[in-house]
Design an enzyme around this catalytic site. Structure first.
Site, PDB file in Angstrom:
ATOM      1  N   GLN A 125      28.544  83.944  -4.291  1.00 29.29           N
ATOM      2  CA  GLN A 125      28.104  84.942  -3.316  1.00 29.29           C
ATOM      3  C   GLN A 125      28.969  86.194  -3.417  1.00 29.29           C
ATOM      4  O   GLN A 125      30.170  86.132  -3.132  1.00 29.29           O
ATOM      5  CB  GLN A 125      28.215  84.373  -1.905  1.00 29.29           C
ATOM      6  CG  GLN A 125      27.748  85.339  -0.845  1.00 29.29           C
ATOM      7  CD  GLN A 125      28.086  84.851   0.548  1.00 29.29           C
ATOM      8  OE1 GLN A 125      29.222  84.475   0.814  1.00 29.29           O
ATOM      9  NE2 GLN A 125      27.116  84.838   1.424  1.00 29.29           N
ATOM     10  N   SER A 160      33.883  83.035  -4.277  1.00 29.14           N
ATOM     11  CA  SER A 160      34.178  81.635  -4.620  1.00 29.14           C
ATOM     12  C   SER A 160      33.389  81.225  -5.852  1.00 29.14           C
ATOM     13  O   SER A 160      32.183  81.480  -5.933  1.00 29.14           O
ATOM     14  CB  SER A 160      33.817  80.716  -3.455  1.00 29.14           C
ATOM     15  OG  SER A 160      34.592  81.021  -2.329  1.00 29.14           O
ATOM     16  N   GLU A 243      23.624  79.305   6.125  1.00 30.78           N
ATOM     17  CA  GLU A 243      24.950  78.696   6.067  1.00 30.78           C
ATOM     18  C   GLU A 243      25.260  77.929   7.353  1.00 30.78           C
ATOM     19  O   GLU A 243      25.992  76.955   7.349  1.00 30.78           O
ATOM     20  CB  GLU A 243      25.975  79.816   5.855  1.00 30.78           C
ATOM     21  CG  GLU A 243      27.397  79.356   5.798  1.00 30.78           C
ATOM     22  CD  GLU A 243      28.311  80.471   5.313  1.00 30.78           C
ATOM     23  OE1 GLU A 243      27.987  81.109   4.311  1.00 30.78           O
ATOM     24  OE2 GLU A 243      29.341  80.695   5.960  1.00 30.78           O
ATOM     25  N   GLU A 356      38.736  85.825  14.906  1.00 29.02           N
ATOM     26  CA  GLU A 356      38.652  86.971  15.846  1.00 29.02           C
ATOM     27  C   GLU A 356      37.207  87.487  15.922  1.00 29.02           C
ATOM     28  O   GLU A 356      36.711  87.803  17.002  1.00 29.02           O
ATOM     29  CB  GLU A 356      39.579  88.109  15.387  1.00 29.02           C
ATOM     30  CG  GLU A 356      41.069  87.813  15.514  1.00 29.02           C
ATOM     31  CD  GLU A 356      41.603  86.911  14.409  1.00 29.02           C
ATOM     32  OE1 GLU A 356      40.923  86.747  13.376  1.00 29.02           O
ATOM     33  OE2 GLU A 356      42.702  86.342  14.581  1.00 29.02           O
TER      34      GLU A 356
END
Ligand SMILES: Cc1cc2nc3c(=O)[nH]c(=O)nc-3n(C[C@H](O)[C@H](O)[C@H](O)COP(=O)(O)OP(=O)(O)OC[C@H]3O[C@@H](n4cnc5c(N)ncnc54)[C@H](O)[C@@H]3O)c2cc1C
Length: 372
Positions: A125, A160, A243, A356
């Site tokens: 991705q 990745s 996802e 966050e």
């Protein structure tokens, strides 16, 4: 047709029997060509046994099963200690494949979906950039439309498995002068195309499973655009939505198995003062499972519920790994599976949206607090 409890029990039995026969005994290699071979061999074996693409439509080689069956499959999967679902095949099976099924052309589906399900290719991705992570809409990698090609120049980071993948879901800015969510395109990039340079990055666990990727006038056919040119934000949001669906359940259930392993370890070493902490972890893992099941089966679930699951999972994974370190004591200094997990767990509150950012989403979109 609605399935009965007996159907579910039979399906569970079928899954359990197949997994008992087929789960590889070896631990998966963490990076490089060995991790690729291991992951593809496992998908290929699942496919031959009829256990790949359970939720994919039958027309595209899947089994078209409802979420209940997929949950049962993952419950049995983690129980059998099958390879982690977050392996190099994750993007192909859980992002790229579903995105192509939803928004790809028939030609794209016919070419790519069988390769993915049969375990012949890996995808990665390419969304994040050095200046665009949490704020993905600020990405600047440029795609210039010239005739029937797009010429791509720019950089991605933290990709990745970039070094071992054949294809990439690549998000680029194709409309000059646009900013934010407008003017982006989601394209299929062949990772072997001339002009691509991949520089692996080693993390603190010693693994090099992500990389920087540089694009120098890389030529991508216009027919590789998924959705419309300049409508890539909508396609990317669809990709990220997948996802958070059933694939997430595999990693979450896996955490419950880890907690049970720690409890077994403590039982084998009586006198360790971990009972209360382990009881808390078991309760938290059960709570997370309940939250995930509720999100999967609730009609009114929104994409923002994914942030609740993601945040709870990420922080719990870190607490479970830290507890393992405390139980191991000095032995934790010897590199082993728990130590590796502990070091890797630091990335849980970064990958897929930082803690966050998840808190911002929960505050603004679920609790209705004022926007920052
Ligand atoms: C293991 C791993 C695998 C990954 N794999 C991929 C991959 O395959 N493909 C891909 O495209 N990306 C991948 N990523 C990248 C990941 O999506 C980004 O790291 C993530 O989105 C955060 O972006 P950033 O690293 O640029 O951090 P930044 O966005 O620069 O954030 C830095 C810090 O600022 C905080 N921050 C930023 N904005 C706000 C705000 N509005 N309010 C409060 N705090 C804020 C963040 O929480 C963080 O603490 C991966 C990351 C990891 C760790």
């Amino acid at each position: 047709m609605r399935l009965t409890l007996d159907d579910h029990a039979a399906f569970r039995q079928e899954a359990r029997a197949w997994l008992a026969e087929n789960v590889p005994a070896d631990r998966a290699p963490v990076d490089g060509p060995a991790s690729r071979d291991f992951a593809l061999a496992w998908v290929s074996r699942c496919h031959q046994g009829g256990w790949a693409g359970l939720g994919w439509p039958e027309a595209y080689g899947g089994r078209g099963l409802p979420p209940e069956n997929i949950v049962i499959w993952y419950e049995e999967y983690v129980r059998a200690r099958a390879p982690s679902v977050l392996d190099p095949t994750f993007v192909a099976l859980n992002h790229a494949g579903p995105t192509l099924i939803a928004l790809g052309t028939e030609a794209q589906k016919a070419h790519h979906l069988p390769l993915i399900l049969e375990g012949k290719v890996l995808w990665c991705q390419g969304f994040s950039e050095p200046g665009a992570g949490s704020d993905l809409a600020s990405l600047t990698t440029r795609g210039e439309v010239r005739g029937d090609e797009i010429i791509v120049t720019g950089q991605k980071i933290w990709t990745s498995f970039a070094d071992i993948a054949e294809y990439q879901e690549l998000l680029i800015r194709t409309e000059p002068g646009t900013s934010r969510h407008k003017g982006l395109s989601w394209v299929i990039c062949d990772m072997r195309a001339p002009g691509i340079t991949i520089r692996p990055i080693r993390n603190m666990a010693g693994a090099a499973h992500f990389a920087e990727v540089f694009y120098d006038e890389v030529r991508i056919p216009l027919s590789n655009v998924v959705g419309e040119v300049n409508d890539g934000w909508r396609v990317a949001m669809s990709t990220l939505g997948f996802e958070r669906k059933t694939a997430a359940i595999g990693t979450q259930l896996d955490l419950s198995v880890k907690v049970e392993d720690l409890i077994a370890m403590a039982e084998a070493a009586p006198g360790s003062a971990m009972a209360e902490r382990l009881a808390d972890l078991r309760a938290e893992a059960a709570g997370l499972r309940a939250m995930t099941y509720r999100t999967l089966f609730r009609d009114a679930a929104t994409p923002f519920d994914g942030s609740l699951m993601r945040l709870t999972f990420a922080e719990l994974a870190q607490r479970v790994a830290a507890c393992a370190m405390d139980m191991l004591g000095p032995e934790a200094l010897i590199d082993g599976p728990w130590t590796h997990d502990y070091l890797e767990a630091y990335s849980e509150t970064i990958a897929g949206g930082t803690a966050e950012i998840q808190r911002n989403i929960i505050a603004e979109r679920i609790l209705g607090l004022p926007r920052e």
